[in-house]
Design a protein around this motif. Structure first.
Motif, short mmCIF file in Angstrom:
data_model
loop_
_atom_site.label_atom_id
_atom_site.label_comp_id
_atom_site.label_asym_id
_atom_site.label_seq_id
_atom_site.Cartn_x
_atom_site.Cartn_y
_atom_site.Cartn_z
N ARG A 28 0.84 -1.22 0.00
CA ARG A 28 0.00 0.00 0.00
C ARG A 28 0.86 1.26 0.00
O ARG A 28 0.60 2.21 -0.74
N ALA A 29 1.91 1.26 0.85
CA ALA A 29 2.77 2.44 0.93
C ALA A 29 3.48 2.69 -0.39
O ALA A 29 3.66 3.84 -0.82
N GLY A 30 3.90 1.60 -1.05
CA GLY A 30 4.55 1.74 -2.36
C GLY A 30 3.60 2.34 -3.38
O GLY A 30 3.97 3.24 -4.15
N TRP A 31 2.35 1.88 -3.40
CA TRP A 31 1.37 2.43 -4.34
C TRP A 31 1.08 3.90 -4.04
O TRP A 31 0.91 4.71 -4.95
N ASN A 32 1.00 4.24 -2.74
CA ASN A 32 0.72 5.63 -2.37
C ASN A 32 1.85 6.59 -2.76
O ASN A 32 1.63 7.80 -2.81
N GLN A 33 3.03 6.05 -3.03
CA GLN A 33 4.14 6.90 -3.46
C GLN A 33 4.21 6.98 -4.98
O GLN A 33 5.29 7.14 -5.56
N ARG A 34 3.08 6.88 -5.66
CA ARG A 34 3.08 6.85 -7.13
C ARG A 34 3.59 8.15 -7.74
O ARG A 34 4.10 8.14 -8.86
N SER A 35 3.46 9.27 -7.02
CA SER A 35 4.02 10.51 -7.57
C SER A 35 5.55 10.41 -7.62
O SER A 35 6.19 10.94 -8.54
N LEU A 36 6.14 9.70 -6.65
CA LEU A 36 7.60 9.54 -6.61
C LEU A 36 8.08 8.59 -7.71
O LEU A 36 8.92 8.97 -8.53
N TRP A 37 7.53 7.35 -7.72
CA TRP A 37 8.03 6.41 -8.73
C TRP A 37 7.56 6.79 -10.14
O TRP A 37 8.22 6.43 -11.12
N GLY A 38 6.44 7.52 -10.23
CA GLY A 38 6.03 8.01 -11.55
C GLY A 38 7.05 8.99 -12.12
O GLY A 38 7.41 8.92 -13.29
N HIS A 39 7.53 9.89 -11.26
CA HIS A 39 8.53 10.87 -11.70
C HIS A 39 9.87 10.19 -11.99
O HIS A 39 10.50 10.47 -13.02
N LEU A 40 10.28 9.28 -11.10
CA LEU A 40 11.56 8.61 -11.29
C LEU A 40 11.56 7.74 -12.55
O LEU A 40 12.56 7.67 -13.26
N GLY A 41 10.43 7.08 -12.81
CA GLY A 41 10.36 6.24 -14.01
C GLY A 41 10.51 7.05 -15.28
O GLY A 41 11.19 6.64 -16.22
N TRP A 42 9.87 8.23 -15.32
CA TRP A 42 9.99 9.10 -16.49
C TRP A 42 11.41 9.66 -16.60
O TRP A 42 11.96 9.76 -17.71
N LEU A 124 9.73 -1.42 -0.29
CA LEU A 124 10.43 -2.14 -1.36
C LEU A 124 9.64 -2.08 -2.66
O LEU A 124 10.22 -1.99 -3.75
N THR A 125 8.33 -2.10 -2.54
CA THR A 125 7.51 -2.14 -3.75
C THR A 125 7.59 -0.84 -4.55
O THR A 125 7.20 -0.82 -5.72
N THR A 126 8.10 0.22 -3.94
CA THR A 126 8.29 1.47 -4.69
C THR A 126 9.19 1.22 -5.90
O THR A 126 8.93 1.73 -7.01
N HIS A 127 10.25 0.46 -5.69
CA HIS A 127 11.20 0.18 -6.78
C HIS A 127 10.56 -0.71 -7.86
O HIS A 127 10.87 -0.58 -9.04
N VAL A 128 9.69 -1.61 -7.42
CA VAL A 128 9.00 -2.48 -8.39
C VAL A 128 8.02 -1.65 -9.23
O VAL A 128 7.98 -1.78 -10.45
N PHE A 129 7.25 -0.78 -8.57
CA PHE A 129 6.32 0.08 -9.31
C PHE A 129 7.08 0.98 -10.29
O PHE A 129 6.62 1.22 -11.41
N ARG A 130 8.22 1.49 -9.86
CA ARG A 130 9.02 2.36 -10.74
C ARG A 130 9.45 1.60 -11.99
O ARG A 130 9.38 2.12 -13.11
N LEU A 131 9.91 0.37 -11.80
CA LEU A 131 10.38 -0.42 -12.94
C LEU A 131 9.23 -0.71 -13.91
O LEU A 131 9.36 -0.53 -15.13
N VAL A 132 8.09 -1.16 -13.37
CA VAL A 132 6.97 -1.51 -14.24
C VAL A 132 6.44 -0.27 -14.95
O VAL A 132 6.11 -0.32 -16.14
N TRP A 133 6.38 0.87 -14.24
CA TRP A 133 5.92 2.11 -14.87
C TRP A 133 6.86 2.52 -16.01
O TRP A 133 6.41 2.97 -17.07
N ARG A 134 8.17 2.37 -15.80
CA ARG A 134 9.13 2.70 -16.86
C ARG A 134 8.89 1.83 -18.10
O ARG A 134 8.94 2.31 -19.23
N GLN A 135 8.59 0.56 -17.87
CA GLN A 135 8.33 -0.34 -19.00
C GLN A 135 7.01 0.01 -19.70
O GLN A 135 6.89 -0.17 -20.90
N VAL A 136 6.03 0.49 -18.93
CA VAL A 136 4.77 0.93 -19.55
C VAL A 136 5.02 2.12 -20.48
O VAL A 136 4.49 2.20 -21.59
N LEU A 137 5.88 3.05 -20.03
CA LEU A 137 6.21 4.21 -20.87
C LEU A 137 6.96 3.76 -22.14
O LEU A 137 6.69 4.28 -23.23
N LEU A 138 7.87 2.81 -21.98
CA LEU A 138 8.59 2.30 -23.16
C LEU A 138 7.61 1.61 -24.12
O LEU A 138 7.72 1.75 -25.34
#
Length: 286
Positions: A28-42, A124-138
């Motif tokens: 849940r905490a990883g998902w709630n940080q979507r503004s962080l991993w969304g920015h990092l993924g981009w 930990l899941t923040t890093h997983v969300f960041r990776l998957v988001w980056r792949q969605v952008l690709l």
């Protein structure tokens, strides 16, 4: 007081860290940080093409050139019409790139973020969300090639093309559990990432991306037909088919969705068990 009634503090602490509550709280905490991993993924994508003229469009160009070369070559080898085979290879290659990147980079997701994990307390899941988001952008960049192909080789699309949306959602969900599961295992056993890389490369040739399953399944040689059906045991085939068939106007096959659904449930179950048991150890293993 009997020694059997006194619990070892170390054991008690270990049990406290191994709880479903902490595992789901991390999720849940990883998902709630979507503004962080969304920015990092981009930023990951922009950093890779910094100071280049075309920027992230190089992703589209390189994938398009590869799809064009493979489509022309393998359509000639298999004597398949280019107007069918080039879109077939293009969609398959775009989807495969997303899946393969989630698997390959997922195995290194925590190792690659060693500095952040040790210095910045975050789920930990923040890093997983960041990776998957980056792949969605690709994937979004690469998907532009599909529309170019449609303009050159129009396909007989039906309303079932909408099935591509839930299919992609399922593929993204599977990218999440794969990165979480293999990422945790790889922090403990560093031989896992190169092994996964070799297996993914092997599966590229065993998955119908540059060859057509139906051509081999209907081949005049019985041995070829029998071996073609062995591809059904390859889980990547089902992931490719649930999204490629609607995008090319082909009929849906229920068993592909069934296999992907079962893999999704079992995979997330295994990943959550791994997160529950070893989440606290990852920072020591990396």
């Amino acid at each position: 007081m009997s020694s059997s009634t006194v619990e070892n503090p170390a054991v008690s602490t270990a049990r406290a860290y191994r709880s479903w509550g902490r595992a789901f709280a991390d999720l849940r905490a990883g998902w709630n940080q979507r503004s962080l991993w969304g920015h990092l993924g981009w930023q990951d994508i922009k950093q890779g093409y910094r100071r280049s003229v075309l920027g992230p469009l190089w992703i589209t160009i390189s994938t398009g050139v590869m799809a064009l070369a493979m489509g022309i070559l393998f359509s000639a080898i298999q004597n398949a019409p280019i107007q069918f085979f080039l879109p077939y290879v293009t969609v398959g290659l775009v989807c495969w790139t997303f899946i393969a990147n989630c698997v390959n980079e997922g195995a290194n997701v925590f190792i690659a973020n060693e500095g952040l994990i040790k210095q910045l307390p975050s789920p930990l899941t923040t890093h997983v969300f960041r990776l998957v988001w980056r792949q969605v952008l690709l994937f979004a960049h690469n998907f532009l090639i599909y529309f170019i192909m449609l303009a050159i080789f129009p396909q007989d699309l039906k309303w079932t093309v909408l099935y591509a949306i839930p299919a992609f959602v399922l593929i993204v969900l599977n990218g999440g559990w794969v990165a979480l599961l293999t990422g945790i295992i790889s922090t403990r056993f560093r031989d896992i990432p190169p092994i996964i890389g070799s297996v993914v490369l092997l599966l590229f040739y065993m998955t119908p991306i540059v060859w057509d399953f139906n051509i081999l399944a209907n081949h005049t040689n019985q041995l070829v037909r029998e071996r073609a059906y062995l591809a059904e045991f390859n889980p990547f085939l089902h992931f490719i088919e649930i999204i490629r068939r609607p995008l090319l106007g082909q009929d849906q096959l229920f068993h592909h969705w069934l296999v992907v659904g079962i893999i999704t449930v079992v995979g997330w179950g295994a990943a959550l068990v791994m997160l529950r048991n070893y989440r606290a150890r990852v920072s020591y293993w990396v």
